[in-house]
Every structure is written in C-alpha cells, then in structure tokens.
Design a protein around this motif. Structure first.
Motif, PDB file in Angstrom:
ATOM      1  N   PRO A 302       0.536  -1.374   0.172  1.00  0.00           N
ATOM      2  CA  PRO A 302       0.049  -0.220   0.076  1.00  0.00           C
ATOM      3  C   PRO A 302       0.861   1.258  -0.046  1.00  0.00           C
ATOM      4  CG  PRO A 302      -0.861  -1.517   1.736  1.00  0.00           C
ATOM      5  CD  PRO A 302       0.408  -2.110   1.179  1.00  0.00           C
ATOM      6  N   ALA A 303       0.532   2.163  -0.907  1.00  0.00           N
ATOM      7  CA  ALA A 303       1.113   3.466  -1.030  1.00  0.00           C
ATOM      8  C   ALA A 303       0.099   4.521  -1.443  1.00  0.00           C
ATOM      9  CB  ALA A 303       2.374   3.387  -1.768  1.00  0.00           C
ATOM     10  N   PRO A 304       0.266   5.822  -0.869  1.00  0.00           N
ATOM     11  CA  PRO A 304      -0.700   6.756  -1.291  1.00  0.00           C
ATOM     12  C   PRO A 304      -0.069   7.173  -2.917  1.00  0.00           C
ATOM     13  CG  PRO A 304       0.772   7.672   0.092  1.00  0.00           C
ATOM     14  CD  PRO A 304       1.263   6.245   0.168  1.00  0.00           C
ATOM     15  N   ALA A 305      -1.183   7.952  -3.602  1.00  0.00           N
ATOM     16  CA  ALA A 305      -0.676   8.371  -4.894  1.00  0.00           C
ATOM     17  C   ALA A 305      -1.770   9.353  -5.376  1.00  0.00           C
ATOM     18  CB  ALA A 305      -0.730   7.318  -5.960  1.00  0.00           C
ATOM     19  N   VAL A 306      -1.401  10.347  -6.386  1.00  0.00           N
ATOM     20  CA  VAL A 306      -2.442  11.329  -6.649  1.00  0.00           C
ATOM     21  C   VAL A 306      -1.864  11.678  -8.240  1.00  0.00           C
ATOM     22  CG1 VAL A 306      -1.090  13.114  -5.739  1.00  0.00           C
ATOM     23  CG2 VAL A 306      -3.461  13.550  -6.199  1.00  0.00           C
ATOM     24  N   GLY A 307      -2.846  11.988  -9.133  1.00  0.00           N
ATOM     25  CA  GLY A 307      -2.418  12.102 -10.689  1.00  0.00           C
ATOM     26  C   GLY A 307      -3.447  12.780 -11.334  1.00  0.00           C
ATOM     27  N   PHE A 308      -3.191  13.228 -12.452  1.00  0.00           N
ATOM     28  CA  PHE A 308      -4.115  13.954 -13.378  1.00  0.00           C
ATOM     29  C   PHE A 308      -3.780  13.587 -14.965  1.00  0.00           C
ATOM     30  CE2 PHE A 308      -0.640  17.271 -12.895  1.00  0.00           C
ATOM     31  CZ  PHE A 308      -0.631  17.753 -14.199  1.00  0.00           C
ATOM     32  N   ALA A 309      -4.737  13.750 -15.648  1.00  0.00           N
ATOM     33  CA  ALA A 309      -4.446  13.368 -17.149  1.00  0.00           C
ATOM     34  C   ALA A 309      -5.126  14.609 -18.142  1.00  0.00           C
ATOM     35  CB  ALA A 309      -5.334  12.049 -17.524  1.00  0.00           C
ATOM     36  N   ILE A 310      -4.580  14.978 -18.916  1.00  0.00           N
ATOM     37  CA  ILE A 310      -4.799  16.066 -19.782  1.00  0.00           C
ATOM     38  C   ILE A 310      -5.166  15.611 -21.216  1.00  0.00           C
ATOM     39  CG2 ILE A 310      -4.043  18.191 -21.023  1.00  0.00           C
ATOM     40  CD1 ILE A 310      -2.310  18.959 -18.863  1.00  0.00           C
ATOM     41  N   GLY A 311      -6.230  15.923 -21.752  1.00  0.00           N
ATOM     42  CA  GLY A 311      -6.483  15.448 -23.146  1.00  0.00           C
ATOM     43  C   GLY A 311      -5.898  16.266 -24.200  1.00  0.00           C
ATOM     44  N   LEU A 312      -4.994  15.974 -24.820  1.00  0.00           N
ATOM     45  CA  LEU A 312      -4.029  16.732 -25.667  1.00  0.00           C
ATOM     46  C   LEU A 312      -4.797  17.423 -26.920  1.00  0.00           C
ATOM     47  CD1 LEU A 312      -0.709  15.216 -25.155  1.00  0.00           C
ATOM     48  CD2 LEU A 312      -1.604  16.879 -23.876  1.00  0.00           C
ATOM     49  N   GLU A 313      -5.667  16.677 -27.268  1.00  0.00           N
ATOM     50  CA  GLU A 313      -6.410  17.160 -28.631  1.00  0.00           C
ATOM     51  C   GLU A 313      -7.167  18.220 -28.249  1.00  0.00           C
ATOM     52  OE1 GLU A 313      -5.962  14.114 -28.371  1.00  0.00           O
ATOM     53  OE2 GLU A 313      -5.300  13.095 -30.151  1.00  0.00           O
ATOM     54  N   ARG A 314      -7.818  18.330 -27.133  1.00  0.00           N
ATOM     55  CA  ARG A 314      -8.712  19.333 -26.480  1.00  0.00           C
ATOM     56  C   ARG A 314      -7.904  20.349 -26.058  1.00  0.00           C
ATOM     57  NH1 ARG A 314     -13.406  15.974 -22.806  1.00  0.00           N
ATOM     58  NH2 ARG A 314     -13.513  14.466 -24.283  1.00  0.00           N
ATOM     59  N   LEU A 315      -6.863  20.147 -25.649  1.00  0.00           N
ATOM     60  CA  LEU A 315      -5.667  21.412 -24.902  1.00  0.00           C
ATOM     61  C   LEU A 315      -5.452  22.040 -26.200  1.00  0.00           C
ATOM     62  CD1 LEU A 315      -4.602  23.012 -23.019  1.00  0.00           C
ATOM     63  CD2 LEU A 315      -2.747  21.289 -22.703  1.00  0.00           C
ATOM     64  N   LEU A 316      -4.975  21.212 -27.467  1.00  0.00           N
ATOM     65  CA  LEU A 316      -4.354  21.960 -28.432  1.00  0.00           C
ATOM     66  C   LEU A 316      -5.437  22.728 -29.197  1.00  0.00           C
ATOM     67  CD1 LEU A 316      -1.818  21.997 -30.395  1.00  0.00           C
ATOM     68  CD2 LEU A 316      -2.612  20.130 -31.620  1.00  0.00           C
ATOM     69  N   ASP A 317      -6.660  22.243 -29.284  1.00  0.00           N
ATOM     70  CA  ASP A 317      -7.735  22.859 -29.774  1.00  0.00           C
ATOM     71  C   ASP A 317      -8.134  24.277 -29.105  1.00  0.00           C
ATOM     72  OD1 ASP A 317     -10.018  23.661 -30.752  1.00  0.00           O
ATOM     73  OD2 ASP A 317     -11.147  21.792 -30.725  1.00  0.00           O
ATOM     74  N   LEU A 318      -8.100  24.271 -28.045  1.00  0.00           N
ATOM     75  CA  LEU A 318      -8.189  25.572 -27.171  1.00  0.00           C
ATOM     76  C   LEU A 318      -7.108  26.321 -27.241  1.00  0.00           C
ATOM     77  CD1 LEU A 318     -10.147  26.178 -24.911  1.00  0.00           C
ATOM     78  CD2 LEU A 318      -8.711  25.300 -23.417  1.00  0.00           C
ATOM     79  N   TRP A 319      -5.831  25.781 -27.373  1.00  0.00           N
ATOM     80  CA  TRP A 319      -4.626  26.902 -27.264  1.00  0.00           C
ATOM     81  C   TRP A 319      -4.736  27.513 -28.905  1.00  0.00           C
ATOM     82  CZ3 TRP A 319       0.916  25.072 -28.830  1.00  0.00           C
ATOM     83  CH2 TRP A 319       1.894  26.206 -28.789  1.00  0.00           C
ATOM     84  N   LEU A 320      -4.726  26.545 -29.864  1.00  0.00           N
ATOM     85  CA  LEU A 320      -4.766  27.239 -31.037  1.00  0.00           C
ATOM     86  C   LEU A 320      -5.936  28.230 -31.411  1.00  0.00           C
ATOM     87  CD1 LEU A 320      -3.891  23.893 -33.217  1.00  0.00           C
ATOM     88  CD2 LEU A 320      -2.312  26.153 -32.599  1.00  0.00           C
ATOM     89  N   GLN A 321      -7.187  28.150 -30.624  1.00  0.00           N
ATOM     90  CA  GLN A 321      -7.970  29.101 -30.888  1.00  0.00           C
ATOM     91  C   GLN A 321      -7.547  30.570 -30.345  1.00  0.00           C
ATOM     92  OE1 GLN A 321     -11.910  28.309 -28.943  1.00  0.00           O
ATOM     93  NE2 GLN A 321     -11.572  25.808 -29.549  1.00  0.00           N
ATOM     94  N   SER A 322      -6.726  30.623 -29.538  1.00  0.00           N
ATOM     95  CA  SER A 322      -6.250  31.840 -28.935  1.00  0.00           C
ATOM     96  C   SER A 322      -4.912  32.370 -29.211  1.00  0.00           C
ATOM     97  CB  SER A 322      -6.538  32.022 -27.469  1.00  0.00           C
ATOM     98  OG  SER A 322      -5.912  30.845 -26.689  1.00  0.00           O
ATOM     99  N   SER A 323      -3.909  31.616 -29.888  1.00  0.00           N
ATOM    100  CA  SER A 323      -2.639  31.883 -30.158  1.00  0.00           C
ATOM    101  C   SER A 323      -2.123  31.216 -31.544  1.00  0.00           C
ATOM    102  CB  SER A 323      -1.818  30.998 -28.858  1.00  0.00           C
ATOM    103  OG  SER A 323      -2.022  31.185 -27.634  1.00  0.00           O
ATOM    104  N   ASP A 324      -1.369  32.364 -31.951  1.00  0.00           N
ATOM    105  CA  ASP A 324      -0.742  32.156 -33.327  1.00  0.00           C
ATOM    106  C   ASP A 324       0.375  31.180 -33.112  1.00  0.00           C
ATOM    107  OD1 ASP A 324      -2.385  32.880 -35.226  1.00  0.00           O
ATOM    108  OD2 ASP A 324      -1.684  35.072 -34.964  1.00  0.00           O
ATOM    109  N   VAL A 325       0.265  30.037 -33.559  1.00  0.00           N
ATOM    110  CA  VAL A 325       1.659  29.189 -33.408  1.00  0.00           C
ATOM    111  C   VAL A 325       2.381  28.988 -34.886  1.00  0.00           C
ATOM    112  CG1 VAL A 325       2.729  26.870 -32.840  1.00  0.00           C
ATOM    113  CG2 VAL A 325       0.494  27.778 -31.583  1.00  0.00           C
TER     114      VAL A 325
END
Ligand code: ATP
Ligand code: MG
Length: 429
Positions: A302-325
């Motif tokens: 037994p050991a404690p743990a914590v984490g998260f996951a980012i959906g990269l398609e969604r993040l990229l979509d969002l980022w490109l809406q507001s930034s010129d890459v």
C-alpha cells in the motif's frame, strides 16, 4: 496484372497528424516538457498493450471505460486477453509495482502518448487520442494534491489560457463512501419511478454515477440527493481543507462541485476537473485526483498516490483558438543545383554546413531553377545556395538571401568561394 485494391482509410475515430500541423503538437509538447521539468517530473513509458485484467481491476468493472470503451482482443498465439491502454495510470502503477519503484523513495513521473477508447467520434472525442498523464506515487498529500492543481494553473498561464475553470470535490475514503452509498441507494429507490434506463441500471452497481446524469429530468432529484460531503469524517475533511488552503495561498480560484465523481473507480479524497466553455460539449480538458487504494488493489505494498490526465487534442484545440503558433522554417539553407556535378557537389557542401550546425535541404528531383527557387522560398529558409555550371567551373557558390525584402537585388545575391561557404553562411544565418 495488379489486382484492383480497395483504398484503405484510417480507422474511424483515429486521426493522422500531417507535417503541416505536427509542428503545433511539437510546440505544445516542448512547452509541456519544460513545465514538467520545472516541477521535477521525470518521464516514463509503458507499453500500449496490457493484460485486460489490469484495467478491469484498476479502472473498475462497472465504469464506462471497462464496460464499453476498451479495445480488447485475444492474442491468437497464446490466448492472452489483451487491451490497448484506455488511460495511463493503471499501466504506470503496474510498472511501479513490477520494478519495486516505490521501495526506496516516492516518484514524480509523467507519461505522454496515444490511448484508445471505443467511443462515438465527434469533436474532442476520438478513438485514438493523446494524453499527458502525471502521477505522484508515494506521497500522502495534501501538499502534492495542491502541487498538481497549482502546476496546472501555471500551464494554462504559460499557454495564455485564462478561461479554464477548476471544479473540486472530495470523495473521502471507502468506508465513508460506503455509508453515503447506502443512504443514496435508499434515496434512489424512493425515486425509482422517475429514473431513466441508465440510472436504473446503475443505481446498485454505481449509484454515484447516477448523480452525474446529464438527463435534465433527473437534475432536481440529483440535486437533492444525500451529499457525500455530509458523510466525511475529520481526517478526510482536514485533508480537503489542506488542499483548499494551499490553493487559496497560490491564488487559484475553484468551484466546489459535490457531484463531481470522475469516471474511474479508483479515486478517493481529492478529485478535480478543469473545464472550458470554448470546446462545446467536450469541455473537460483535464481530470485528476487521489488514488490511494490503487497500488494495493493491483497487488503492491500500500502506498498513496495522486495524478491527473490532460486530453491533448482538446488542449491543443483550445490553445490554437487563442494563440498563433508559427510554423517553423523547414531549414536554414536550401540548396539549388543544376546538372549532375552540381547535384553531387551540393550534397558534399550540405554535409559541411550540417557539420557546422545548420539545417539544410538539398533539392531533390528533376526541376528547373524557377521551380527550385519556389520550393526554397516556401521552405522558409534564410538563404538559398545556388550551384550551376558557372559555379562548378569556378569553384564558387551563389548565395541568395531570401528574407531581406528591403535589400536591393544585388545585396540579396552574392558569390563566395566554396571553401568560404560554411564560414560565410554560419556568420549570417
Ligand atoms: P469525458 O467525460 O469527456 O468522457 P473522461 O472522464 O472519460 O472524459 P478521463 O478518463 O479523465 O476522461 O481522461 C482525461 C482527459 O482525456 C479528459 O479530461 C479529456 O480531456 C480527454 N479525453 C477523454 N476521452 C477522450 C476522447 N475519447 N477523445 C479525446 N479526448 C478524450
Ligand atoms: Mg469518457
């Protein structure tokens, strides 16, 4: 005679990322790698295929993922039941146990890559998609829970995203959820006549998920249901307070959402989601929380743990809406040539330029000067190097500066000896 061949298309819900857009992925990944390093997270990589029982046990038999979204098959060679990973955490925990990673010290790790879920494809929902999954293994919190949320706040800032909101909840511990569950099932039984099929099906297997319903007719029933927060004991409450205090000190705004349960079974205590209104129905960009029971559940100490996951398609979509890459140039120097001797000389000189650290494309294929110049221009190169009959005869190379619109035609073009070419370009590119 070749037999006719029915054209093959990509599998439904699985996308190709072509060179004209892959730079956007690379730019996002570069920012994320730098950000992860700032917090001391190290990369690990696990196989795409795992034994099906890992996910059945780790994610939970009665979750959406295990019930209906997994790509599972029998290995025809040995009969093994295998599944293409629908998420990373179970595999990372499996690997951590298998390699005794937690024996001596806790770990901050991340994995990034494709995951697979058999869902109905739509914007922001694919069958192969990409996640960044971050795990802090062996930390009891609440400091590390807060660290995850604070670091996500920094990522959104780095990406110039200021409209992702944070929803937060505490799921307490198993025995607290058990007591709440009993009260909840009783409540759902009292409202059985209005429940839809989905809710009827879930009320005994996963009653918390019934509260997560999107059916408008059930909202009021869900709103008035017994709240898990009323069943949390002092320890759970003080853990949650510890997270909230640190978020407050970091200036992170959040919204308590008592109905936030997340779709995976393994969570306890802190759970959170980051949501935006700019992506339509698929607005959850990131989800995570604590999973203190998972390591033991999968056979580890037994050991404690914590984490998260980012959906990269969604993040990229969002980022490109507001930034010129901006698309990067394909090379620094584009080499143009005419004739066999010039082509071969170009290849030799290009290697010398690469030795000096420049990026170089040598034009390939039978094209005239004009077509080659067009390609050179489109490549984004700073300079074109031209080798024709005259240059070969004189041991020279012509250099044309492609990004000096203000200069005269004469200033834009110069001739240097082939020996000096590397020095000359290196100094100016
Ligand atoms: P959702 O409620 O949208 O189905 P989820 O709870 O199933 O999300 P997680 O398992 O927490 O999602 O996965 C983490 C993140 O991965 C989600 O927040 C989302 O950004 C992204 N994601 C989940 N499923 C898909 C999918 N089919 N296609 C693209 N991205 C996805
Ligand atoms: Mg889902």
């Amino acid at each position: 005679m070749t037999q006719s061949f029915k054209k093959v298309h990509a599998v439904t819900g699985m996308k190709d990322i072509l060179p004209d857009t892959s730079y956007q992925w690379q730019a996002l990944e570069a920012i994320m790698h730098e950000w992860l390093a700032q917090y001391g997270y190290r990369n690990m990589r696990t196989p795409i295929l795992e034994h099906t029982r890992l996910f059945a046990r780790g994610i939970g038999e009665v979750t959406d993922i295990v019930e209906k979204e997994m790509y599972s098959f029998t290995d025809s060679l040995n009969g093994d039941q295998l599944t293409m990973r629908p998420e990373f955490t179970a595999g990372v925990v499996r690997a951590a146990i298998e390699h005794n990673m937690l024996y001596e010290r806790p770990h901050r790790v991340f994995t990034m890559g494709p995951v697979f879920r058999h869902e109905r494809p739509q914007r922001g929902r694919y069958r192969q998609f990409h996640q960044l999954s971050v795990e802090a293994l062996g930390f009891p919190g609440p400091d590390v829970d807060a660290e995850h949320i604070i670091m996500l706040g920094r990522l959104w800032k780095k990406l110039g995203l200021n409209d992702i909101r944070l929803e937060l909840n505490s799921l307490g511990q198993a025995h607290e959820r058990q007591a709440h569950r009993q009260a909840l099932v009783k409540y759902l039984e009292q409202h059985r006549d209005i429940l839809d099929d989905d809710a009827q099906r879930r009320m005994y297997t996963n009653p918390l998920r019934v509260l997560d319903t999107k059916n408008p007719a059930l909202q009021e029933m869900a709103n008035n249901a017994p709240r898990l927060s009323d069943f949390l004991g002092d320890e759970s409450l003080s853990h949650f307070q510890g997270v909230c205090d640190r978020l407050h000190e970091a200036g992170i705004q959040y919204q308590l959402n008592p109905r936030l349960v997340r779709g995976l079974d393994y969570y306890n205590l802190t759970v959170f989601e980051w949501i935006t209104d700019r992506l339509g129905a698929q607005g959850t960009v990131c989800g995570g929380g604590r999973y203190d029971d998972l390591i033991a559940l999968l056979g580890g100490k037994p050991a404690p743990a914590v984490g998260f996951a980012i959906g990269l398609e969604r993040l990229l979509d969002l980022w490109l809406q507001s930034s010129d890459v901006a698309a990067p140039a394909e090379c620094d120097v584009y080499m143009i040539h005419q004739g066999d001797a010039a082509q071969r000389r170009a290849m030799v000189l290009a290697e010398q330029l690469r030795d000096a650290g420049l990026t170089v494309i040598v034009h390939a294929g039978p094209s005239g000067f004009r077509a080659q110049f067009r390609r050179a221009d489109a490549s984004g190169a700073t300079a074109a190097v031209i080798l024709g009959g005259t240059e070969i005869e004189n041991g020279t190379a012509s250099v044309k500066w492609l990004r000096q619109a203000d200069a005269t035609a004469q200033e834009q073009q110069e001739t240097v000896s082939q020996q000096e070419l590397v020095m000359h370009l290196k100094a100016k590119v």
